[in-house]
Structures are given as C-alpha cells and as structure tokens.
Design a protein around this motif. Structure first.
Motif, PDB file in Angstrom:
ATOM      1  N   ALA A 202      -8.687  34.912  56.449  1.00  0.00           N
ATOM      2  CA  ALA A 202      -9.421  33.888  55.559  1.00  0.00           C
ATOM      3  C   ALA A 202      -8.784  33.123  54.251  1.00  0.00           C
ATOM      4  O   ALA A 202      -8.869  32.100  53.941  1.00  0.00           O
ATOM      5  CB  ALA A 202     -10.743  34.468  55.209  1.00  0.00           C
ATOM      6  N   VAL A 205      -5.834  30.734  55.268  1.00  0.00           N
ATOM      7  CA  VAL A 205      -6.472  29.411  55.950  1.00  0.00           C
ATOM      8  C   VAL A 205      -7.009  28.377  54.592  1.00  0.00           C
ATOM      9  O   VAL A 205      -6.890  27.258  54.507  1.00  0.00           O
ATOM     10  CB  VAL A 205      -7.411  29.500  56.964  1.00  0.00           C
ATOM     11  CG1 VAL A 205      -8.346  28.395  57.321  1.00  0.00           C
ATOM     12  CG2 VAL A 205      -6.878  30.250  58.015  1.00  0.00           C
ATOM     13  N   ILE A 206      -7.668  29.198  53.575  1.00  0.00           N
ATOM     14  CA  ILE A 206      -8.392  28.809  52.671  1.00  0.00           C
ATOM     15  C   ILE A 206      -7.334  28.038  51.751  1.00  0.00           C
ATOM     16  O   ILE A 206      -7.439  26.824  51.326  1.00  0.00           O
ATOM     17  CB  ILE A 206      -9.397  29.450  51.861  1.00  0.00           C
ATOM     18  CG1 ILE A 206     -10.451  29.825  52.742  1.00  0.00           C
ATOM     19  CG2 ILE A 206      -9.757  28.952  50.343  1.00  0.00           C
ATOM     20  CD1 ILE A 206     -11.366  30.804  52.069  1.00  0.00           C
ATOM     21  N   LEU A 209      -5.301  24.946  53.478  1.00  0.00           N
ATOM     22  CA  LEU A 209      -6.164  23.713  53.494  1.00  0.00           C
ATOM     23  C   LEU A 209      -6.445  22.991  51.926  1.00  0.00           C
ATOM     24  O   LEU A 209      -6.596  22.092  51.902  1.00  0.00           O
ATOM     25  CB  LEU A 209      -7.524  23.766  54.146  1.00  0.00           C
ATOM     26  CG  LEU A 209      -7.442  24.370  55.759  1.00  0.00           C
ATOM     27  CD1 LEU A 209      -8.904  24.506  56.069  1.00  0.00           C
ATOM     28  CD2 LEU A 209      -6.814  23.147  56.428  1.00  0.00           C
ATOM     29  N   TYR A 220     -13.225  21.084  53.163  1.00  0.00           N
ATOM     30  CA  TYR A 220     -12.777  21.854  54.694  1.00  0.00           C
ATOM     31  C   TYR A 220     -12.222  23.109  54.455  1.00  0.00           C
ATOM     32  O   TYR A 220     -12.456  23.985  55.152  1.00  0.00           O
ATOM     33  CB  TYR A 220     -11.746  20.587  54.967  1.00  0.00           C
ATOM     34  CG  TYR A 220     -12.112  19.504  55.567  1.00  0.00           C
ATOM     35  CD1 TYR A 220     -12.671  19.422  56.492  1.00  0.00           C
ATOM     36  CD2 TYR A 220     -11.836  18.191  55.004  1.00  0.00           C
ATOM     37  CE1 TYR A 220     -13.359  17.948  57.019  1.00  0.00           C
ATOM     38  CE2 TYR A 220     -12.166  16.979  55.323  1.00  0.00           C
ATOM     39  CZ  TYR A 220     -12.997  16.903  56.308  1.00  0.00           C
ATOM     40  OH  TYR A 220     -13.464  15.787  56.694  1.00  0.00           O
ATOM     41  N   ALA A 221     -11.637  23.416  53.351  1.00  0.00           N
ATOM     42  CA  ALA A 221     -11.093  24.723  53.077  1.00  0.00           C
ATOM     43  C   ALA A 221     -12.058  25.988  52.948  1.00  0.00           C
ATOM     44  O   ALA A 221     -12.349  26.966  53.663  1.00  0.00           O
ATOM     45  CB  ALA A 221     -10.406  24.851  51.960  1.00  0.00           C
ATOM     46  N   ALA A 223     -15.555  25.250  54.041  1.00  0.00           N
ATOM     47  CA  ALA A 223     -15.956  25.469  55.660  1.00  0.00           C
ATOM     48  C   ALA A 223     -15.379  26.397  56.397  1.00  0.00           C
ATOM     49  O   ALA A 223     -15.828  27.199  57.267  1.00  0.00           O
ATOM     50  CB  ALA A 223     -16.243  23.888  56.119  1.00  0.00           C
ATOM     51  N   SER A 224     -13.957  26.157  56.597  1.00  0.00           N
ATOM     52  CA  SER A 224     -13.248  26.928  57.372  1.00  0.00           C
ATOM     53  C   SER A 224     -13.246  28.315  57.016  1.00  0.00           C
ATOM     54  O   SER A 224     -13.319  29.203  57.954  1.00  0.00           O
ATOM     55  CB  SER A 224     -11.864  26.165  57.511  1.00  0.00           C
ATOM     56  OG  SER A 224     -11.814  25.044  57.695  1.00  0.00           O
ATOM     57  N   VAL A 227     -16.561  29.938  58.247  1.00  0.00           N
ATOM     58  CA  VAL A 227     -16.417  29.918  59.826  1.00  0.00           C
ATOM     59  C   VAL A 227     -15.616  31.315  60.294  1.00  0.00           C
ATOM     60  O   VAL A 227     -15.692  32.127  61.146  1.00  0.00           O
ATOM     61  CB  VAL A 227     -15.985  28.516  60.404  1.00  0.00           C
ATOM     62  CG1 VAL A 227     -15.769  28.772  61.896  1.00  0.00           C
ATOM     63  CG2 VAL A 227     -17.027  27.536  60.269  1.00  0.00           C
ATOM     64  N   ILE A 228     -14.379  31.410  59.705  1.00  0.00           N
ATOM     65  CA  ILE A 228     -13.402  32.224  59.883  1.00  0.00           C
ATOM     66  C   ILE A 228     -14.135  33.843  59.642  1.00  0.00           C
ATOM     67  O   ILE A 228     -14.003  34.558  60.439  1.00  0.00           O
ATOM     68  CB  ILE A 228     -12.125  32.162  59.282  1.00  0.00           C
ATOM     69  CG1 ILE A 228     -11.379  30.982  59.788  1.00  0.00           C
ATOM     70  CG2 ILE A 228     -11.040  33.500  59.250  1.00  0.00           C
ATOM     71  CD1 ILE A 228     -10.024  30.803  59.041  1.00  0.00           C
ATOM     72  N   THR A 257     -20.342  30.781  50.114  1.00  0.00           N
ATOM     73  CA  THR A 257     -20.049  29.583  50.339  1.00  0.00           C
ATOM     74  C   THR A 257     -20.541  28.662  49.161  1.00  0.00           C
ATOM     75  O   THR A 257     -20.118  27.953  48.777  1.00  0.00           O
ATOM     76  CB  THR A 257     -20.508  28.987  51.746  1.00  0.00           C
ATOM     77  OG1 THR A 257     -19.972  29.870  52.719  1.00  0.00           O
ATOM     78  CG2 THR A 257     -20.094  27.593  51.914  1.00  0.00           C
TER      79      THR A 257
END
Length: 326
Positions: A202, A205-206, A209, A220-221, A223-224, A227-228, A257
């Motif tokens: 996580a 990826v954050i 992005l 987008y970061a 939200a990703s 989800v992850i 979030t």
C-alpha cells in the motif's frame, strides 16, 4: 469551500509562526502516548507503570529529535520484557538491532511513522499509516517504518498473549528452548506476515501514484491504497486461514480514507481548471512544463479608521473622505 480555505490558511499561518513550540508539544504528546501504550500492553515491570514516569519521559524527549522517541521506547520495551523473561528480552533485542540498522540506513526521517504504527494498530486504525507514509513522505523507504511498527505490534501482542508460558520455566526448559518458543510465535503468525505485506504494498503504490503528473493523482493514490488494503487483508486471510473482522476492516479503511482526503485538502489542494502547459527550449533540452495552481483564498483585511473627536469633524467631511476612498 471559501470558508474551509480561510480556515486552512489561518491554521498554516499559526503553525508556521509557532512551529518550534508546536513540534515540542507534539513530541511530548507522542512520547506520552507511546509510553502509556507500552505500559498498558506489556507492563510487566511495575516500577515503570506510574503516570509520573510517563510524564517525565515525555517532558525530556520533547526537546530531543524524534528518533530518540524510538530509542527510549525500545529501551522501555526491553525493560518490561526482561522483567517477564530473559530469553524474550534477548529475542526482542536481536530483532530491534536488525530493524534499527535498516531504519537508520534507509528511513531515518520517519520516526513519527515508526512510533505511531503500533499505536494505530492498538486502536484499530492500522490502515491510516500507509496513507500517511505514502502521501506525506518524500521517499518510498518510509514503508520500512510502517512495516517495522507492524512487526513490533504483533510481536508484543504475541508476548502478552503467551506471557504465562514464557515467564515460567520448568525443569526441562532451557534458555534456548524459551528463545525458540519466542521465535516460533513470530514465524507462525500468519496474520502478521499478511499485514506486513499489505502495508508494504500500500505504501509503495500510494507513493508512486501521488507523484505522477496526471490530474487528481492524489485521489487515485488514496483510492488505490484503500482498495489494496481492503482486498489484500481479505485475500490474505483466506489464503493463510485466519479470521478477520470484515465490518471492522471496512470501517477502519473508510475512516482512514476520509482522513487521507483531509491530508490532501491541507497539503495538495489544486485547482485543475486553471492548469497551464508551457513548452520552451535552450541549447541542450526541450522543456515541457505543466503548472497547476494551488487552490488558495486571499485573507480579508480590515481597514479601521479612528477619529479623535466627533466635535472636530462635520458630516460633510466624512462624506468627502468616503468619496476619496471610493
């Protein structure tokens, strides 16, 4: 929106004016929380469980760099574990040595993340830490701090759950056998392994992005990352066969979030409608620049005029001065 922007600017102005004092207060509060958390979770040495000790340690570390919080917390953990059993303290010291070598080599500026991650796990909000690390830290190596904090949370949780068996030593028990028993609590903890992998993925990826140049990269970061963490924990629990509280997981990710979007509002609130793209060159390069202005608001200033006496001024004078102001 204008009201929130004005509040944000006032908060930023206040923080910039008193940053030295605010940082000292933040460090003292953080140390107080960490000490009380350690004492409440593994308070095996009653001499350090008093509120006076926690306040004194907090006041001392308030004027020291944040990494001293980690060092003091590690020493306090070792004191409590030594009061429980010497083999447990030896295993903990070995793990601390390895983690500190990694931390001070790759992520020495992420002390707040390393200290807050176990606390966030205890209050049921571990999913907030990848957002803080991925959005606020300049380097992806901050994942080391989050993963290390997650490891120590599960390690201390296992020690607390098995404190009775670890503290007693029968005739056939040796220090080596107790060390093996302590290590097995870590290697056999499937939930810990899954959470460490999810936190690591996580954060990476954050961070990747949110550094992209496309519009709404932070959205987008965030939200990703949500989800992850949500899918990662559920899938990992099914693969490794351990139970997970699905409603608590969803609630924790949702609250984390929302807090992440609050961080975006304060630190990366952009006006994409006024985006400009500029192209220019020099002797060696072509430059393609995308400029996105920050969403700010001008703070209103009050112009107050004071008149010495109402006897010395007439109504016509006031009207004339108002006309000049217009």
């Amino acid at each position: 929106m204008t009201t929130f922007l004005e509040i944000k600017e006032r908060i930023k102005g206040f923080c910039s004016s008193f940053d030295i004092y605010l940082l000292a207060v933040v460090r003292a509060i953080l140390m107080f929380i960490v000490v009380n958390t350690i004492n409440s979770e593994i308070g095996f040495d009653s001499r350090f469980n008093s509120l006076t000790i926690a306040v004194l340690i907090s006041l001392v570390t308030a004027f020291l760099p944040v990494n001293f919080i980690l060092v003091v917390a590690a020493l306090l953990i070792l004191i409590h574990l030594y009061a429980l059993a010497l083999p447990v303290a030896i295993v903990a010291a070995c793990f601390m040595l390895v983690i500190f070598l990694l931390y001070f080599r790759f992520s020495p500026k992420s002390g707040y993340l390393a200290a807050l991650t176990p606390v966030a796990n205890i209050i049921g909000m571990p999913y907030l830490m990848p957002f803080c690390a991925g959005l606020m830290d300049e380097n992806p190596t901050s994942c080391i701090s989050v993963v290390s904090g997650t490891f120590f949370y599960y390690f201390l949780k296992g020690v607390k759950a098995n404190s009775v068996s670890l503290s007693t030593m029968g005739e056939d028990d040796t220090i080596i056998s107790k060390i093996n028993e302590t290590v097995s609590q870590i290697t056999d903890n499937r939930e810990m392994i899954v959470m460490m992998v999810v936190m690591f993925a996580a954060v990476i990826v954050i961070w990747v992005l949110r550094r992209r140049s496309f519009d709404h990269a932070w959205v987008y970061a965030i939200a990703s990352g949500a989800v992850i963490q949500l899918l990662g924990v559920i899938i990992g629990a099914n693969i490794q066969n351990f139970s997970v509280n699905i409603p608590g997981l969803i609630l924790g990710v949702a609250i984390s979030t929302l807090i992440a979007f609050g961080l975006q509002f304060f630190f990366f609130n952009l006006d994409y409608d006024r985006t400009q793209r500029v192209q220019f060159e020099d002797d060696d390069y072509y430059y393609y620049v995308k400029a996105v202005p920050k969403m700010t608001v001008a703070m209103g200033k009050k112009d107050i005029k004071t008149y010495a006496s109402t006897d010395d001024i007439t109504r016509d004078d006031i009207v004339e001065e108002l006309r000049e102001d217009e």
